[in-house]
Design a protein around this motif. Structure first.
Motif, mmCIF file in Angstrom:
data_model
loop_
_atom_site.group_PDB
_atom_site.id
_atom_site.type_symbol
_atom_site.label_atom_id
_atom_site.label_comp_id
_atom_site.label_asym_id
_atom_site.label_seq_id
_atom_site.Cartn_x
_atom_site.Cartn_y
_atom_site.Cartn_z
ATOM 1 N N VAL A 168 0.853 -1.179 0.000
ATOM 2 C CA VAL A 168 0.000 0.000 0.000
ATOM 3 C C VAL A 168 0.896 1.238 0.000
ATOM 4 O O VAL A 168 1.851 1.330 0.763
ATOM 5 C CB VAL A 168 -0.913 0.032 1.252
ATOM 6 N N VAL A 169 0.564 2.188 -0.881
ATOM 7 C CA VAL A 169 1.247 3.478 -0.909
ATOM 8 C C VAL A 169 0.165 4.543 -0.879
ATOM 9 O O VAL A 169 -0.779 4.516 -1.656
ATOM 10 C CB VAL A 169 2.110 3.638 -2.174
ATOM 11 N N VAL A 170 0.308 5.477 0.025
ATOM 12 C CA VAL A 170 -0.652 6.575 0.140
ATOM 13 C C VAL A 170 0.017 7.828 -0.411
ATOM 14 O O VAL A 170 1.120 8.194 0.001
ATOM 15 C CB VAL A 170 -1.078 6.784 1.610
ATOM 16 N N LEU A 171 -0.668 8.466 -1.374
ATOM 17 C CA LEU A 171 -0.186 9.716 -1.952
ATOM 18 C C LEU A 171 -1.174 10.817 -1.567
ATOM 19 O O LEU A 171 -2.201 10.991 -2.216
ATOM 20 C CB LEU A 171 -0.100 9.602 -3.478
ATOM 21 N N PRO A 172 -0.878 11.598 -0.544
ATOM 22 C CA PRO A 172 -1.821 12.643 -0.128
ATOM 23 C C PRO A 172 -1.815 13.816 -1.115
ATOM 24 O O PRO A 172 -0.775 14.215 -1.624
ATOM 25 C CB PRO A 172 -1.301 13.076 1.245
ATOM 26 N N LYS A 173 -3.002 14.336 -1.395
ATOM 27 C CA LYS A 173 -3.130 15.480 -2.291
ATOM 28 C C LYS A 173 -2.479 16.724 -1.698
ATOM 29 O O LYS A 173 -2.058 17.611 -2.424
ATOM 30 C CB LYS A 173 -4.607 15.767 -2.579
ATOM 31 N N ARG A 174 -2.407 16.760 -0.392
ATOM 32 C CA ARG A 174 -1.802 17.943 0.247
ATOM 33 C C ARG A 174 -0.320 18.057 -0.078
ATOM 34 O O ARG A 174 0.264 19.122 0.040
ATOM 35 C CB ARG A 174 -1.946 17.848 1.770
ATOM 36 N N GLY A 175 0.300 16.966 -0.536
ATOM 37 C CA GLY A 175 1.722 16.995 -0.865
ATOM 38 C C GLY A 175 2.006 17.641 -2.212
ATOM 39 O O GLY A 175 3.161 17.907 -2.529
ATOM 40 N N LEU A 176 0.982 17.926 -3.005
ATOM 41 C CA LEU A 176 1.168 18.554 -4.307
ATOM 42 C C LEU A 176 1.235 20.067 -4.138
ATOM 43 O O LEU A 176 0.558 20.657 -3.303
ATOM 44 C CB LEU A 176 0.022 18.180 -5.245
ATOM 45 N N SER A 177 2.038 20.711 -4.963
ATOM 46 C CA SER A 177 2.215 22.161 -4.832
ATOM 47 C C SER A 177 1.025 22.938 -5.392
ATOM 48 O O SER A 177 0.697 24.000 -4.885
ATOM 49 C CB SER A 177 3.512 22.599 -5.508
ATOM 50 N N ASN A 178 0.387 22.452 -6.467
ATOM 51 C CA ASN A 178 -0.796 23.131 -7.005
ATOM 52 C C ASN A 178 -1.787 22.092 -7.541
ATOM 53 O O ASN A 178 -1.436 20.939 -7.783
ATOM 54 C CB ASN A 178 -0.411 24.169 -8.074
ATOM 55 N N PRO A 179 -3.070 22.483 -7.760
ATOM 56 C CA PRO A 179 -4.108 21.523 -8.185
ATOM 57 C C PRO A 179 -3.855 20.901 -9.559
ATOM 58 O O PRO A 179 -4.286 19.792 -9.827
ATOM 59 C CB PRO A 179 -5.384 22.360 -8.202
ATOM 60 N N GLU A 180 -3.135 21.559 -10.475
ATOM 61 C CA GLU A 180 -2.859 20.994 -11.798
ATOM 62 C C GLU A 180 -1.935 19.782 -11.714
ATOM 63 O O GLU A 180 -1.963 18.907 -12.574
ATOM 64 C CB GLU A 180 -2.219 22.042 -12.719
ATOM 65 N N ASP A 181 -1.124 19.724 -10.659
ATOM 66 C CA ASP A 181 -0.212 18.585 -10.490
ATOM 67 C C ASP A 181 -0.984 17.282 -10.259
ATOM 68 O O ASP A 181 -0.508 16.200 -10.629
ATOM 69 C CB ASP A 181 0.742 18.826 -9.321
ATOM 70 N N ALA A 182 -2.181 17.376 -9.676
ATOM 71 C CA ALA A 182 -2.991 16.171 -9.442
ATOM 72 C C ALA A 182 -3.396 15.545 -10.776
ATOM 73 O O ALA A 182 -3.365 14.317 -10.938
ATOM 74 C CB ALA A 182 -4.227 16.513 -8.613
ATOM 75 N N GLY A 183 -3.755 16.354 -11.754
ATOM 76 C CA GLY A 183 -4.121 15.837 -13.070
ATOM 77 C C GLY A 183 -2.945 15.192 -13.777
ATOM 78 O O GLY A 183 -3.074 14.129 -14.404
ATOM 79 N N ARG A 184 -1.779 15.823 -13.675
ATOM 80 C CA ARG A 184 -0.588 15.247 -14.302
ATOM 81 C C ARG A 184 -0.174 13.949 -13.631
ATOM 82 O O ARG A 184 0.207 12.981 -14.289
ATOM 83 C CB ARG A 184 0.563 16.252 -14.262
ATOM 84 N N LEU A 185 -0.286 13.904 -12.292
ATOM 85 C CA LEU A 185 0.046 12.676 -11.564
ATOM 86 C C LEU A 185 -0.914 11.546 -11.936
ATOM 87 O O LEU A 185 -0.494 10.410 -12.158
ATOM 88 C CB LEU A 185 0.005 12.924 -10.049
ATOM 89 N N ARG A 186 -2.198 11.870 -12.052
ATOM 90 C CA ARG A 186 -3.180 10.848 -12.476
ATOM 91 C C ARG A 186 -2.867 10.336 -13.884
ATOM 92 O O ARG A 186 -2.995 9.154 -14.171
ATOM 93 C CB ARG A 186 -4.585 11.425 -12.446
ATOM 94 N N ALA A 187 -2.470 11.223 -14.784
ATOM 95 C CA ALA A 187 -2.132 10.815 -16.150
ATOM 96 C C ALA A 187 -0.925 9.868 -16.163
ATOM 97 O O ALA A 187 -0.916 8.859 -16.875
ATOM 98 C CB ALA A 187 -1.858 12.040 -17.012
ATOM 99 N N ILE A 188 0.074 10.175 -15.356
ATOM 100 C CA ILE A 188 1.259 9.305 -15.276
ATOM 101 C C ILE A 188 0.880 7.938 -14.708
ATOM 102 O O ILE A 188 1.278 6.897 -15.225
ATOM 103 C CB ILE A 188 2.361 9.970 -14.414
ATOM 104 N N LEU A 189 0.080 7.958 -13.640
ATOM 105 C CA LEU A 189 -0.328 6.696 -13.027
ATOM 106 C C LEU A 189 -1.215 5.875 -13.965
ATOM 107 O O LEU A 189 -1.106 4.652 -14.013
ATOM 108 C CB LEU A 189 -1.042 6.960 -11.694
ATOM 109 N N ASP A 190 -2.093 6.530 -14.721
ATOM 110 C CA ASP A 190 -2.957 5.817 -15.662
ATOM 111 C C ASP A 190 -2.162 5.167 -16.787
ATOM 112 O O ASP A 190 -2.542 4.112 -17.300
ATOM 113 C CB ASP A 190 -4.004 6.753 -16.249
#
Length: 173
Positions: free
Chosen positions: A12-34
């Motif tokens: 199990v790996v937990v990636l908290p959203k609070r660790g991202l510097s801005n909200p656009e990084d969440a979309g890029r991280l999801r794209a990489i993971l997908d």
């Protein structure tokens, strides 16, 4: 949250959203993971829409060809095992009773052909090719069965001979 697909150990790996510097990084991280991982809802879905990888399809195709060849060899063996007994003019007299061996070869060849059909049940092109080849193999098996059918009543006998009327007589020595 990321989970491992291994059934024997849970990772199990937990990636908290609070660790991202801005909200656009969440979309890029999801794209990489997908791109690199399989979603849990896609992994739990049935394999209806998934296509096998090229290597897996090649291995499956080679297995199908092997099963069809095995069935063909067994059916030809069944056909050839009773060749002498079906031609009394060529070799008159008593012949070894190979009808049980032929029957066993036919019985073993049928699951090989059915297994080949089962292996390609989801592959459209291979299913058509396999159906054509399986039909040819089954025709050979049918010809062998037609040949050994009249001899099967002598299953436990050591020798057989064919009379002038075409019936087989059973003999034990």
């Amino acid at each position: 949250m990321l989970l491992s697909a291994d059934k024997s150990a849970v990772g199990v790996v937990v990636l908290p959203k609070r660790g991202l510097s801005n909200p656009e990084d969440a979309g890029r991280l999801r794209a990489i993971l997908d791109r690199h991982l399989v979603r849990a809802d896609a992994a739990a879905a049935p394999d209806a829409d998934r296509t096998p990888s090229r290597g897996r399809a090649v291995r499956r195709g080679a297995g199908v060809v092997g099963l069809l060849l095995l069935g063909l060899v067994l059916f030809f063996f069944a056909y050839a095992a009773v060749q002498k007994a079906t031609d009394p003019a060529g070799l008159p007299g008593f012949q070894h009773n190979n009808a049980p061996v032929s029957a066993v070869a036919l019985i073993l060849g049928l699951p090989a052909v059915v297994g080949a059909w089962w292996a390609v049940r989801r592959m459209k092109v291979m299913r058509i090719v396999t159906a054509v080849l399986a039909a040819a193999v089954l025709l050979v098996g049918g010809a062998a069965l037609y040949r050994i059918g009249p001899m099967l009543h002598c299953w436990g006998s050591d020798r057989i001979t064919q009379g002038p009327d075409g019936d087989y007589a059973c003999y034990d020595y």
